[in-house]
Design an enzyme around this catalytic site. Structure first.
Site, PDB file in Angstrom:
ATOM      1  N   GLY A  27       0.805  -1.222   0.000  1.00  0.00           N
ATOM      2  CA  GLY A  27       0.000   0.000   0.000  1.00  0.00           C
ATOM      3  C   GLY A  27       0.838   1.271   0.000  1.00  0.00           C
ATOM      4  O   GLY A  27       2.029   1.263   0.291  1.00  0.00           O
ATOM      5  N   ARG A  31      -2.810   8.181   3.981  1.00  0.00           N
ATOM      6  CA  ARG A  31      -3.101   9.031   5.137  1.00  0.00           C
ATOM      7  C   ARG A  31      -1.848   9.674   5.746  1.00  0.00           C
ATOM      8  O   ARG A  31      -1.935  10.570   6.564  1.00  0.00           O
ATOM      9  CB  ARG A  31      -3.856   8.204   6.195  1.00  0.00           C
ATOM     10  CG  ARG A  31      -5.272   7.891   5.793  1.00  0.00           C
ATOM     11  CD  ARG A  31      -5.867   6.721   6.563  1.00  0.00           C
ATOM     12  NE  ARG A  31      -5.440   5.425   6.041  1.00  0.00           N
ATOM     13  CZ  ARG A  31      -5.946   4.245   6.423  1.00  0.00           C
ATOM     14  NH1 ARG A  31      -6.882   4.197   7.351  1.00  0.00           N
ATOM     15  NH2 ARG A  31      -5.507   3.118   5.904  1.00  0.00           N
ATOM     16  N   LYS A  38       4.735   3.997   2.946  1.00  0.00           N
ATOM     17  CA  LYS A  38       4.431   3.921   4.381  1.00  0.00           C
ATOM     18  C   LYS A  38       5.368   2.979   5.141  1.00  0.00           C
ATOM     19  O   LYS A  38       5.895   3.336   6.190  1.00  0.00           O
ATOM     20  CB  LYS A  38       2.989   3.446   4.568  1.00  0.00           C
ATOM     21  CG  LYS A  38       2.598   3.402   6.032  1.00  0.00           C
ATOM     22  CD  LYS A  38       1.462   2.463   6.408  1.00  0.00           C
ATOM     23  CE  LYS A  38       0.135   2.700   5.788  1.00  0.00           C
ATOM     24  NZ  LYS A  38      -0.980   2.153   6.583  1.00  0.00           N
ATOM     25  N   THR A  96      -6.476  -5.613   0.248  1.00  0.00           N
ATOM     26  CA  THR A  96      -5.746  -6.646   0.995  1.00  0.00           C
ATOM     27  C   THR A  96      -6.075  -8.048   0.476  1.00  0.00           C
ATOM     28  O   THR A  96      -5.214  -8.937   0.497  1.00  0.00           O
ATOM     29  CB  THR A  96      -6.070  -6.548   2.493  1.00  0.00           C
ATOM     30  OG1 THR A  96      -7.489  -6.393   2.671  1.00  0.00           O
ATOM     31  CG2 THR A  96      -5.383  -5.351   3.131  1.00  0.00           C
ATOM     32  N   LYS A 370      38.562  12.298  11.285  1.00  0.00           N
ATOM     33  CA  LYS A 370      37.984  11.541  10.169  1.00  0.00           C
ATOM     34  C   LYS A 370      39.033  10.570   9.669  1.00  0.00           C
ATOM     35  O   LYS A 370      40.180  10.972   9.499  1.00  0.00           O
ATOM     36  CB  LYS A 370      37.568  12.497   9.049  1.00  0.00           C
ATOM     37  CG  LYS A 370      36.835  11.820   7.915  1.00  0.00           C
ATOM     38  CD  LYS A 370      37.145  12.418   6.556  1.00  0.00           C
ATOM     39  CE  LYS A 370      38.536  12.064   6.088  1.00  0.00           C
ATOM     40  NZ  LYS A 370      38.892  12.587   4.778  1.00  0.00           N
ATOM     41  N   ASN A 405      45.037  17.811   5.023  1.00  0.00           N
ATOM     42  CA  ASN A 405      44.996  16.545   4.276  1.00  0.00           C
ATOM     43  C   ASN A 405      44.538  16.722   2.835  1.00  0.00           C
ATOM     44  O   ASN A 405      44.595  15.806   2.056  1.00  0.00           O
ATOM     45  CB  ASN A 405      44.074  15.549   4.980  1.00  0.00           C
ATOM     46  CG  ASN A 405      42.654  16.081   5.123  1.00  0.00           C
ATOM     47  OD1 ASN A 405      42.454  17.291   5.201  1.00  0.00           O
ATOM     48  ND2 ASN A 405      41.685  15.196   5.163  1.00  0.00           N
TER      49      ASN A 405
HETATM   50  C1  UD1 Z   1      -7.164  -3.215   7.668  1.00  0.00           C
HETATM   51  C2  UD1 Z   1      -8.420  -4.109   7.762  1.00  0.00           C
HETATM   52  C3  UD1 Z   1      -9.230  -3.717   8.995  1.00  0.00           C
HETATM   53  C4  UD1 Z   1      -8.378  -3.800  10.223  1.00  0.00           C
HETATM   54  C5  UD1 Z   1      -7.108  -2.955  10.056  1.00  0.00           C
HETATM   55  C6  UD1 Z   1      -6.170  -3.211  11.219  1.00  0.00           C
HETATM   56  C7  UD1 Z   1      -8.983  -4.582   5.444  1.00  0.00           C
HETATM   57  C8  UD1 Z   1      -9.959  -4.342   4.342  1.00  0.00           C
HETATM   58  N1  UD1 Z   1      -9.226  -3.944   6.573  1.00  0.00           N
HETATM   59  O1  UD1 Z   1      -7.605  -1.859   7.444  1.00  0.00           O
HETATM   60  O2  UD1 Z   1     -10.334  -4.601   9.148  1.00  0.00           O
HETATM   61  O3  UD1 Z   1      -9.122  -3.374  11.360  1.00  0.00           O
HETATM   62  O4  UD1 Z   1      -6.407  -3.326   8.857  1.00  0.00           O
HETATM   63  O5  UD1 Z   1      -5.082  -2.335  11.186  1.00  0.00           O
HETATM   64  O6  UD1 Z   1      -8.085  -5.363   5.268  1.00  0.00           O
HETATM   65  N2  UD1 Z   1      -1.952  -3.494   1.428  1.00  0.00           N
HETATM   66  C9  UD1 Z   1      -1.411  -4.191   0.361  1.00  0.00           C
HETATM   67  N3  UD1 Z   1      -2.066  -4.173  -0.844  1.00  0.00           N
HETATM   68  C10 UD1 Z   1      -3.234  -3.506  -1.030  1.00  0.00           C
HETATM   69  C11 UD1 Z   1      -3.787  -2.806   0.083  1.00  0.00           C
HETATM   70  C12 UD1 Z   1      -3.130  -2.827   1.303  1.00  0.00           C
HETATM   71  O7  UD1 Z   1      -0.356  -4.801   0.473  1.00  0.00           O
HETATM   72  O8  UD1 Z   1      -3.760  -3.547  -2.149  1.00  0.00           O
HETATM   73  C13 UD1 Z   1      -1.222  -3.499   2.720  1.00  0.00           C
HETATM   74  C14 UD1 Z   1      -0.897  -2.117   3.223  1.00  0.00           C
HETATM   75  O9  UD1 Z   1       0.361  -1.683   2.731  1.00  0.00           O
HETATM   76  C15 UD1 Z   1      -0.878  -2.303   4.720  1.00  0.00           C
HETATM   77  C16 UD1 Z   1      -1.838  -3.469   4.953  1.00  0.00           C
HETATM   78  O10 UD1 Z   1      -2.032  -4.086   3.704  1.00  0.00           O
HETATM   79  O11 UD1 Z   1       0.403  -2.644   5.185  1.00  0.00           O
HETATM   80  C17 UD1 Z   1      -3.181  -3.007   5.518  1.00  0.00           C
HETATM   81  O12 UD1 Z   1      -3.782  -2.091   4.633  1.00  0.00           O
HETATM   82  P1  UD1 Z   1      -4.458  -0.753   5.137  1.00  0.00           P
HETATM   83  O13 UD1 Z   1      -4.906   0.018   3.957  1.00  0.00           O
HETATM   84  O14 UD1 Z   1      -3.589  -0.070   6.110  1.00  0.00           O
HETATM   85  O15 UD1 Z   1      -5.744  -1.355   5.865  1.00  0.00           O
HETATM   86  P2  UD1 Z   1      -6.587  -0.673   7.021  1.00  0.00           P
HETATM   87  O16 UD1 Z   1      -7.421   0.412   6.440  1.00  0.00           O
HETATM   88  O17 UD1 Z   1      -5.713  -0.330   8.139  1.00  0.00           O
HETATM   89 CA    CA Z   2      -3.474  -0.119   8.438  1.00  0.00          CA
END
Ligand code: UD1
Ligand code: CA
Length: 484
Positions: A27, A31, A38, A96, A370, A405
């Site tokens: 991701g 935010r 991130k 995810t 150094k 130097n």
């Molecule tokens: C997610 C959960 C939520 C949970 C929360 C806990 C989902 C839909 N929701 O929300 O239920 O309470 O975590 O912290 O999963 N990522 C990818 N590929 C993507 C999207 C995200 O690898 O396509 C990675 C992001 O980089 C991150 C992780 O998955 O490290 C979680 O994604 P994020 O967007 O932060 O999910 P939350 O909104 O926090």
């Molecule tokens: Ca998250």
């Protein structure tokens, strides 16, 4: 705990044969409002993702850890490549659930898949192990780590089948929650265990029919529930472990938590840290017993501090090896250097990369070094620049000594052999060698090698004009009298 495939069959409720850990790290982290991905933002002195990888590697071997990367994949890969984990590219980030879809080829061959969030760095190996064992013992298809939070806002909520039953029916994301569901305080932490076969048989059932038009991995709970497969939640006893880093404020809070935990661990090992909330000590720093760390000290990177040292206030030490019994006086800045036993450094010394301070040596106020070796028991106590130099044992470097130097094109080396006495304000124009036991007169500009046991003077001879000032005063007085 991951075992290699064996020819024996696997009876239920025993450890699965092959376990993989998948870390979702593709991701963008919208935010954070950052140009950097991130998972590369740092907490506790290293990238968020590096913490998660370190925890995962304590559960399964590195070759069974898969980081799913996408946004700025090359940078992320480079930053954590030395961990030895595998990488899976999710070039388009469609949620995810999609992250696990693109991982089917490498992960499909495992028995169990542990899924971690790359943005939640406080997770511990013990909790990951417990979650995996819980999943196996429950004979579940999907297990999620849940937590009971005072303020569950923003997290996915865990919907239990019925108040009486432990099984989970669904996870509802904040944006989709009803007024009643908003009151549920049990949240989804973003850590899961799946039976690999079930996950990849049914992952195609996910849809993008939601607020973000993404494939949510969380929806697998409902998918499995509908197919009468067992979904369970294990509630963590420490909700602190699951904290994520969606915002800058959360990141800074986590950093503070990690640093305080680090200080507590060091204190339990015999290190005194005064006002630990003012100190910045990175996760990988090691410190020996009976060492005292004063307020506002930063110990960074791979720094090692021995036993019985005292690191006084306002010093910033990075990737530096400090042996036993060393005193670092206030306000020193050091990078990639080494200080041997019982040496005293500071106040206000600047050790640039490649500085090696010998046993019992002293480096004092406003001395910059150094690529320099200062031999055992040697002293350079005041206002000097010592670069590209090799200084022997028992040498006295006088106040204001400068190794010249750099000729504008190349750097040259200064060698000062054992027992040399360099008087104050000497400039040593490199390349140059000062022989064993010799003396350099104060104020000298030394441009040629000095043999051992010699005295070198490199300055204009002093001339004294007797009565010069008195005559000048008399002349002025006479002039004034004439004008008046
Ligand atoms: C997610 C959960 C939520 C949970 C929360 C806990 C989902 C839909 N929701 O929300 O239920 O309470 O975590 O912290 O999963 N990522 C990818 N590929 C993507 C999207 C995200 O690898 O396509 C990675 C992001 O980089 C991150 C992780 O998955 O490290 C979680 O994604 P994020 O967007 O932060 O999910 P939350 O909104 O926090
Ligand atoms: Ca998250």
């Amino acid at each position: 705990m991951a075992k290699r495939p064996s020819s024996q069959s696997n009876p239920p409720n025993t450890q699965p044969r092959r376990v993989a850990v998948a870390i979702m790290a593709a991701g963008k982290g919208t935010r954070l409002k950052s140009k950097h991905p991130k998972v590369l933002h740092e907490v506790g002195g290293k990238p968020i993702l590096a913490h998660v990888i370190a925890a995962a590697k304590q559960v399964v071997p590195a070759e069974d850890v898969y980081a799913i990367i996408g946004h700025e994949a090359d940078r992320v890969k480079e930053a954590v490549a030395s961990s030895g984990v595998q990488f899976i590219l999710q070039s388009e980030q469609r949620g995810t659930g999609h992250a696990l879809m693109v991982a089917q080829k490498p992960l499909g061959g495992y028995d169990q898949i542990i899924v971690l969030s790359g943005d939640a760095p406080l997770i511990t190996p013990a909790t990951i192990r417990k979650l995996s064992e819980f999943h196996t013992a429950q004979n579940a298809t999907m297990t999620l780590l849940s937590a009971e939070l005072e303020n569950p806002f923003g997290y996915g909520r865990v919907i239990r089948k019925s108040p009486k039953e432990a099984d989970v029916a669904a996870i509802v994301e904040e944006k989709a929650t009803s007024a009643r569901e908003k009151k549920i305080r049990e949240i989804n932490s973003g850590f899961y265990v799946f039976s690999a076969a079930d996950l990849y048989t049914h992952i195609g059932d996910l849809s993008t029919d939601n607020a973000h038009h993404e494939y949510y991995l969380t929806d697998m709970a409902e998918v499995f529930h509908r197919r009468r497969k067992k979904v369970v939640a294990m509630k963590t006893s420490d909700p602190g472990e699951i904290l994520g880093t969606n915002t800058r404020a959360e990141m800074v809070e986590l950093d503070a938590l990690l640093r305080m935990a680090k200080c507590r661990q060091l204190m339990s090992e015999g290190v005194t840290i005064y006002y630990p909330e003012t100190c910045v000590i990175d996760s990988d720093v090691a410190i020996g017993a009976d060492t005292i760390i004063e307020p506002f000290v930063q110990l960074l990177g791979s720094t090692r501090v021995g036993e019985d040292c005292r690191i006084r206030s306002y010093s910033v030490v990075r990737n530096t090896q400090i042996s036993d019994g060393v005193t670092v006086l206030p306000g020193c800045v050091m990078d990639d250097s080494a200080i041997a036993r019982a040496a005293v450094v500071g106040p206000y010394s600047r050790l640039r990369p490649g500085s090696e301070i010998g046993e019992g040596a002293h480096l004092g106020n406003f001395v910059e070094t150094k690529k320099m070796k200062l031999g055992r028991g040697s002293k350079a106590n005041h206002l000097s620049y010592l670069g590209d130099s090799e200084i022997g044992e028992g040498v006295n470097v006088g106040a204001g000594t400068i190794t010249c130097n750099y000729d504008g094109v190349h750097k040259h080396k200064t060698v000062i052999e054992d027992g040399v006495f360099v008087g104050s304000d000497a400039t040593l124009v490199a390349p140059i060698k000062i022989g064993r036991g010799s003396y350099i007169a104060a104020g000298s500009s030394i441009t040629e090698d000095v043999p051992g046991d010699a005295l070198a003077l490199g300055r204009a001879r002093q001339t004294v004009k007797e009565g010069w000032a008195r005559e000048k005063r008399q002349q002025r007085a006479a002039q004034k009298a004439k004008q008046g």
